[in-house]
Design a protein around this motif. Structure first.
Motif, PDB file in Angstrom:
ATOM      1  N   GLU A   1      -8.091  -3.508  -2.764  1.00  0.00           N
ATOM      2  CA  GLU A   1      -5.878  -3.452  -3.265  1.00  0.00           C
ATOM      3  C   GLU A   1      -5.465  -4.776  -1.711  1.00  0.00           C
ATOM      4  OE1 GLU A   1      -5.439   1.035  -4.123  1.00  0.00           O
ATOM      5  OE2 GLU A   1      -4.802   0.334  -2.306  1.00  0.00           O
TER       6      GLU A   1
ATOM      7  N   ALA B   1      -8.900   0.573  -0.857  1.00  0.00           N
ATOM      8  CA  ALA B   1      -8.367  -0.145  -0.238  1.00  0.00           C
ATOM      9  C   ALA B   1      -8.184  -1.714   0.707  1.00  0.00           C
ATOM     10  CB  ALA B   1      -7.908   0.735   1.687  1.00  0.00           C
TER      11      ALA B   1
ATOM     12  N   ALA C   1       0.073   5.047   3.934  1.00  0.00           N
ATOM     13  CA  ALA C   1      -0.692   3.754   3.766  1.00  0.00           C
ATOM     14  C   ALA C   1       0.188   3.539   5.194  1.00  0.00           C
ATOM     15  CB  ALA C   1      -0.262   2.646   3.190  1.00  0.00           C
TER      16      ALA C   1
ATOM     17  N   SER D   1       0.807  -0.836   0.229  1.00  0.00           N
ATOM     18  CA  SER D   1      -0.391  -0.148  -0.344  1.00  0.00           C
ATOM     19  C   SER D   1       0.842   1.678  -0.063  1.00  0.00           C
ATOM     20  CB  SER D   1      -0.697  -0.166   1.579  1.00  0.00           C
ATOM     21  OG  SER D   1      -1.699  -0.973   1.815  1.00  0.00           O
TER      22      SER D   1
END
Length: 185
Positions: free
Chosen positions: A159, A156, A132, A125
């Motif tokens: 990901e 998020a 992150a 991230s």
């Protein structure tokens, strides 16, 4: 083979194929005061459930709770101990707000830690956003259940799951006792 393991005339030896591992079972828990109060529509939890389903997991529950540590702890314990799901993905409650208590609740119910998962999510991230580093998400084991905290945004969640899903099945099957040997050849 019946009769003390001996083959008798006219009997055929049949060998059962090895059992195919059943799909892994998962639950998704969204932690959001506004979502719980109906002030915001939860999109991160349903997206996590969708991605898990697409990866072959049986998503058995989708839970929405406020940011309340004891309630989160009770629900994590119920899902891990009573429902005995293999994986719990949480979304939300991993930031710096005083109400963000998901990591504390997760660590409170842990029987062992699995920090590499949260570390991998943060490392990947950080390639996308320097913020992150502000995620406090944890990853732990509660007996035979893996619990992974993800941030609350849908992006998020996408990901984070992209980072961990390719490796999770092997680890979960080792945890269940249906796979062995993590060593690379």
């Amino acid at each position: 083979v019946e009769h003390g393991g001996e083959l008798h005339a006219g009997m055929e030896l049949t060998v059962e194929p090895p059992p195919v591992d059943a799909p892994l079972r998962a639950a998704v828990m969204t932690l959001s005061d506004k979502g719980f109060a109906g002030e915001r529509v939860d999109t991160s939890g349903p997206r996590a459930a969708q991605l898990l389903s697409e990866a072959g997991y049986d998503v058995e529950e989708l839970v929405l709770l406020p940011d309340a540590q004891k309630k989160i702890e009770r629900e994590l314990i119920r899902l891990a101990d009573s429902r005995q799901v293999d994986l719990i993905i949480t979304t939300g409650g991993t930031g710096f707000s005083l109400r963000d208590v998901t990591p504390e609740a997760t660590l409170a119910v842990a029987t062992r830690t699995a920090p590499g998962i949260a570390e991998a999510i943060r490392a990947e991230s950080l390639k996308i956003t320097p913020r992150a580093m502000l995620s406090r998400g944890a990853s732990v084991l509660r007996n035979k259940t893996l619990i992974v905290n993800l941030p609350g945004s849908t992006k998020a969640v996408e990901e984070g799951l992209a980072v961990i899903l390719p490796q999770l099945e092997h680890g979960l099957r080792i945890l269940k006792g249906t796979a062995h040997d993590c060593a690379r050849k």
